[in-house]
Design a protein around this motif. Structure first.
Motif, PDB file in Angstrom:
ATOM      1  N   ALA A  40       0.815  -1.216   0.000  1.00 36.96           N
ATOM      2  CA  ALA A  40       0.000   0.000   0.000  1.00 36.96           C
ATOM      3  C   ALA A  40       0.846   1.262   0.000  1.00 36.96           C
ATOM      4  N   TYR A  41       2.019   1.202   0.629  1.00 40.49           N
ATOM      5  CA  TYR A  41       2.906   2.365   0.682  1.00 40.49           C
ATOM      6  C   TYR A  41       4.233   1.989   0.025  1.00 40.49           C
ATOM      7  N   PRO A  42       4.288   1.970  -1.334  1.00 48.87           N
ATOM      8  CA  PRO A  42       5.516   1.524  -2.014  1.00 48.87           C
ATOM      9  C   PRO A  42       6.706   2.450  -1.782  1.00 48.87           C
ATOM     10  N   ASP A  43       6.451   3.714  -1.457  1.00 46.78           N
ATOM     11  CA  ASP A  43       7.557   4.648  -1.248  1.00 46.78           C
ATOM     12  C   ASP A  43       8.097   4.608   0.178  1.00 46.78           C
ATOM     13  N   ALA A  44       7.446   3.857   1.046  1.00 47.53           N
ATOM     14  CA  ALA A  44       7.878   3.795   2.454  1.00 47.53           C
ATOM     15  C   ALA A  44       8.566   2.471   2.730  1.00 47.53           C
ATOM     16  N   ARG A  45       9.442   2.483   3.719  1.00 49.81           N
ATOM     17  CA  ARG A  45      10.122   1.263   4.160  1.00 49.81           C
ATOM     18  C   ARG A  45       9.626   0.899   5.560  1.00 49.81           C
ATOM     19  N   PHE A  46       9.615  -0.412   5.842  1.00 51.10           N
ATOM     20  CA  PHE A  46       9.095  -0.884   7.130  1.00 51.10           C
ATOM     21  C   PHE A  46      10.091  -1.854   7.749  1.00 51.10           C
ATOM     22  N   GLU A  58      -0.547   4.741   9.120  1.00 55.97           N
ATOM     23  CA  GLU A  58      -0.890   5.859   8.233  1.00 55.97           C
ATOM     24  C   GLU A  58      -0.337   7.170   8.788  1.00 55.97           C
ATOM     25  N   ASN A  59      -0.486   7.338  10.085  1.00 57.29           N
ATOM     26  CA  ASN A  59       0.027   8.544  10.729  1.00 57.29           C
ATOM     27  C   ASN A  59       1.556   8.602  10.662  1.00 57.29           C
ATOM     28  N   ALA A  60       2.212   7.443  10.913  1.00 53.25           N
ATOM     29  CA  ALA A  60       3.680   7.404  10.902  1.00 53.25           C
ATOM     30  C   ALA A  60       4.240   7.648   9.516  1.00 53.25           C
ATOM     31  N   VAL A  61       3.595   7.098   8.468  1.00 52.21           N
ATOM     32  CA  VAL A  61       4.070   7.289   7.099  1.00 52.21           C
ATOM     33  C   VAL A  61       3.960   8.758   6.695  1.00 52.21           C
ATOM     34  N   ASP A  62       2.868   9.410   7.110  1.00 56.73           N
ATOM     35  CA  ASP A  62       2.680  10.808   6.739  1.00 56.73           C
ATOM     36  C   ASP A  62       3.741  11.706   7.365  1.00 56.73           C
ATOM     37  N   PHE A  63       4.191  11.362   8.580  1.00 55.80           N
ATOM     38  CA  PHE A  63       5.156  12.201   9.279  1.00 55.80           C
ATOM     39  C   PHE A  63       6.603  11.744   9.073  1.00 55.80           C
ATOM     40  N   SER A  64       6.772  10.596   8.438  1.00 50.83           N
ATOM     41  CA  SER A  64       8.122  10.059   8.275  1.00 50.83           C
ATOM     42  C   SER A  64       8.939  10.933   7.332  1.00 50.83           C
ATOM     43  N   VAL A  93       4.785   1.720  17.163  1.00 48.35           N
ATOM     44  CA  VAL A  93       5.000   2.190  15.795  1.00 48.35           C
ATOM     45  C   VAL A  93       5.808   3.480  15.908  1.00 48.35           C
ATOM     46  N   ALA A  94       7.038   3.467  15.385  1.00 51.44           N
ATOM     47  CA  ALA A  94       7.936   4.615  15.510  1.00 51.44           C
ATOM     48  C   ALA A  94       8.394   5.072  14.135  1.00 51.44           C
ATOM     49  N   ASN A  95       8.569   6.361  13.992  1.00 51.58           N
ATOM     50  CA  ASN A  95       9.045   6.933  12.726  1.00 51.58           C
ATOM     51  C   ASN A  95       9.998   8.080  13.006  1.00 51.58           C
ATOM     52  N   LYS A  96      10.928   8.287  12.102  1.00 43.98           N
ATOM     53  CA  LYS A  96      11.819   9.426  12.153  1.00 43.98           C
ATOM     54  C   LYS A  96      11.100  10.618  11.535  1.00 43.98           C
ATOM     55  N   GLY A  97      11.225  11.777  12.162  1.00 46.59           N
ATOM     56  CA  GLY A  97      10.552  12.947  11.648  1.00 46.59           C
ATOM     57  C   GLY A  97      10.443  14.008  12.713  1.00 46.59           C
ATOM     58  N   PRO A  98       9.506  14.928  12.570  1.00 48.58           N
ATOM     59  CA  PRO A  98       9.382  16.023  13.538  1.00 48.58           C
ATOM     60  C   PRO A  98       8.887  15.506  14.889  1.00 48.58           C
ATOM     61  N   ALA A  99       9.310  16.180  15.948  1.00 47.88           N
ATOM     62  CA  ALA A  99       8.854  15.825  17.296  1.00 47.88           C
ATOM     63  C   ALA A  99       7.442  16.356  17.524  1.00 47.88           C
ATOM     64  N   MET A 111     -11.099  14.709  16.801  1.00 48.97           N
ATOM     65  CA  MET A 111     -10.919  15.876  15.958  1.00 48.97           C
ATOM     66  C   MET A 111      -9.820  16.789  16.471  1.00 48.97           C
ATOM     67  N   ILE A 112      -8.743  16.184  16.963  1.00 52.18           N
ATOM     68  CA  ILE A 112      -7.541  16.914  17.350  1.00 52.18           C
ATOM     69  C   ILE A 112      -6.426  16.482  16.419  1.00 52.18           C
ATOM     70  N   SER A 113      -5.820  17.432  15.692  1.00 44.05           N
ATOM     71  CA  SER A 113      -4.767  17.108  14.739  1.00 44.05           C
ATOM     72  C   SER A 113      -3.648  18.125  14.873  1.00 44.05           C
ATOM     73  N   VAL A 114      -2.407  17.614  14.762  1.00 44.82           N
ATOM     74  CA  VAL A 114      -1.253  18.510  14.824  1.00 44.82           C
ATOM     75  C   VAL A 114      -0.685  18.760  13.426  1.00 44.82           C
ATOM     76  N   ARG A 115      -1.407  18.264  12.421  1.00 48.32           N
ATOM     77  CA  ARG A 115      -0.933  18.454  11.037  1.00 48.32           C
ATOM     78  C   ARG A 115      -1.193  19.898  10.612  1.00 48.32           C
ATOM     79  N   GLN A 116      -0.266  20.430   9.876  1.00 49.86           N
ATOM     80  CA  GLN A 116      -0.402  21.787   9.354  1.00 49.86           C
ATOM     81  C   GLN A 116      -0.833  21.797   7.887  1.00 49.86           C
TER      82      GLN A 116
END
Length: 504
Positions: free
Chosen positions: A370-376, A402-408, A430-436, A449-454
């Motif tokens: 489903a996420y060919p551009d991501a590594r797991f 889904e959340n981790a891939v978006d922020f990775s 589930v851990a990802n490298k990215g913003p804190a 309905m709480i999101s930290v996405r900009q």
């Protein structure tokens, strides 16, 4: 009927009435001691009468009525006490000799204790001012004397002629061979024991009144303090929310270590959560308005342009834009309905035992497609038995990944691991490298309905902040919890789900 209402002080005052059981129990104890003392006095009198009768056994010449033998009087005087009277009677009910008196001469001059004026009027005291009956007057009505002349020792208790005192007597037979030739009677009033009883009851009453007054004062003071604290808490509760239901101020929790302090702190925490919820409701309206305004504007402009479009090809373009706007509206509503239906389904769903390892493994294999551009990266134990529902666990993992891939960021893989924690818990991370995480986001990240996405995702879809909320619902359905934290090096975020594991 209107229910009676009692204040806290009135209830504690009623509780103090339980202290009245103490003097009642004390009075029972004093009465029991008095009974034992009277039994002891009875045995003592019987022993005295037996001693005198023993001295007169086999000496019938001393019991002849025509002679007044000074030897009998001397024997009686030798064993009588200052508050006892002993007399001897022959077979013909003739009193031969007597010694002693029933009255205690030293009691009349004794000084009353200091507490007697305070409580003595409640308790009757024995008196030495009574009429002392002569032995001759009791010969015909004394059952103990008749029994003794029949050869059986006997005792009895009677009242003095004026009824002011009780007299205990013991009669013992005098033998000459196999014949009863007389009897010895020993008498004493029960005034000494009655005096002890009265003094004990006075002391008991005095101590009880003092204890009752002290305890009542302490309880009333304590109840007053509790009432003041409870009223203060009530006033804070009433002033914290205005007439429109808005929280005007947050009450500061008390630092007291008792239950009222706990209630105050819990109340402050509830108000804080309500304030956050009000803020969430207000922000939800703004967020929905913002998210819905764009697709609505697209649909409206497309329809307006469609009316003015002269050519069919141009009209088709406007129709596609309108359909795209409707799809975005549909997608927003679907996500909201998804969360609502999940809450309802979890309330009636039944849990089953299953192994979480194959569920996680199968989901990660699907994510690679489903996420060919991501590594797991995947780390799994041999097994992890939990109680819940496999499809829901897969849905939970979908939201986290889904959340981790978006922020990775970068080429670092999204790490999915399942391990054993303390007390046999299963830890899904589930851990990802990215913003804190932004400051203050940890406490509210899993609310609805709480999101930290900009920004929006790559497809331009809006983020309503429902994904992690759904994940929290599923984690709680499994009897667990969910928590987000920055990685130790601060270069990413890890979301950890803790579920109770079952023994295999």
């Amino acid at each position: 009927m209107k229910r009676l209402r009692f204040s806290l002080r009135a209830k504690l005052a009623l509780v103090t009435l339980v202290l009245l059981a103490l003097p009642w129990a004390g009075a029972l104890y004093v009465n029991e001691v008095e009974r034992f003392l009277l039994e002891g006095q009875e045995q003592t009198l019987l022993a005295t009468a037996r001693a005198v009768a023993t001295a007169l056994h086999e000496r019938p010449h001393l019991l002849r009525p025509e002679r007044e033998d000074a030897e009998v009087t001397a024997i009686l005087a030798g064993v009588q006490r200052s508050s006892s009277r002993i007399w001897a009677v022959n077979r013909n009910l003739h009193v031969l000799a007597r010694a002693g008196t029933l009255k205690r001469p030293d009691v009349a001059a004794a000084e009353a204790p200091w507490w007697q004026p305070l409580v003595g009027w409640l308790i009757q005291h024995p008196t030495e001012d009574f009429t002392e009956a002569r032995p001759e007057d009791m010969l015909t009505g004394g059952g103990d004397i008749g029994a003794a002349l029949q050869g059986t020792p006997a005792t009895r208790t009677r009242r003095t002629p004026d009824g002011r005192a009780a007299v205990m007597s013991a009669a013992y037979p005098i033998w000459s061979g196999d014949e009863v030739v007389g009897a010895v009677v020993a008498e004493e009033t029960t005034n000494p024991i009655a005096s002890l009883r009265s003094s004990a009851l006075e002391r008991l009453l005095l101590v009880t009144l003092a204890s009752f007054a002290g305890v009542a004062a302490l309880l009333i003071a304590y109840a007053t303090r509790l009432s003041v604290r409870i009223r203060r808490l009530r006033d804070e509760a009433e002033s914290a929310i205005d007439a429109r239901g808005r929280i005007t101020r947050l009450a500061a929790g008390s630092d007291a270590g008792d239950e009222i302090g706990d209630l105050s702190r819990s109340f402050s925490a509830v108000l804080e959560r309500l304030a956050q919820h009000h803020a969430y409701l207000e922000s939800m309206a703004d967020r929905l308005s913002h998210e819905l305004r764009t697709p609505i504007a697209v649909v409206r402009s497309s329809l307006e342009n469609l009316k003015l479009a002269p050519e069919r090809a141009e009209a088709r373009s406007y129709i596609e834009r309108a359909e795209e706007g409707l799809q975005r509206l549909n997608r927003i509503l679907d996500r909201m309905v998804e969360a609502s239906r999940l809450e309802q389904s979890l309330a009636v769903a039944e849990r089953e035992r299953y192994d979480l390892v194959p569920v996680v493994r199968g989901c990660v294999e699907g994510y690679r497609i489903a996420y060919p551009d991501a590594r797991f990266a995947l780390e799994l134990p041999p097994h992890a038995e939990v109680q819940g529902f496999p499809d829901l666990a897969a849905q939970l993992l979908d939201k986290l990944v889904e959340n981790a891939v978006d922020f990775s960021r970068g080429d670092e893989p999204v790490k999915v691991s399942l391990a054993s924690g303390d007390e046999g818990a299963a830890l899904l991370t589930v851990a990802n490298k990215g913003p804190a995480l932004p400051p203050g986001a940890k406490a509210r990240l899993f609310e609805s309905m709480i999101s930290v996405r900009q920004t929006r995702d790559a497809a331009g879809h809006p983020h309503l902040g429902l994904g992690l909320y759904v994940a929290r619902l599923i984690a709680e359905f499994h009897g667990g919890s969910i928590l987000a934290a920055d990685l130790p090096d601060g270069a990413g975020v890890a979301v950890r789900v803790r579920m109770p594991a079952l023994a295999k």
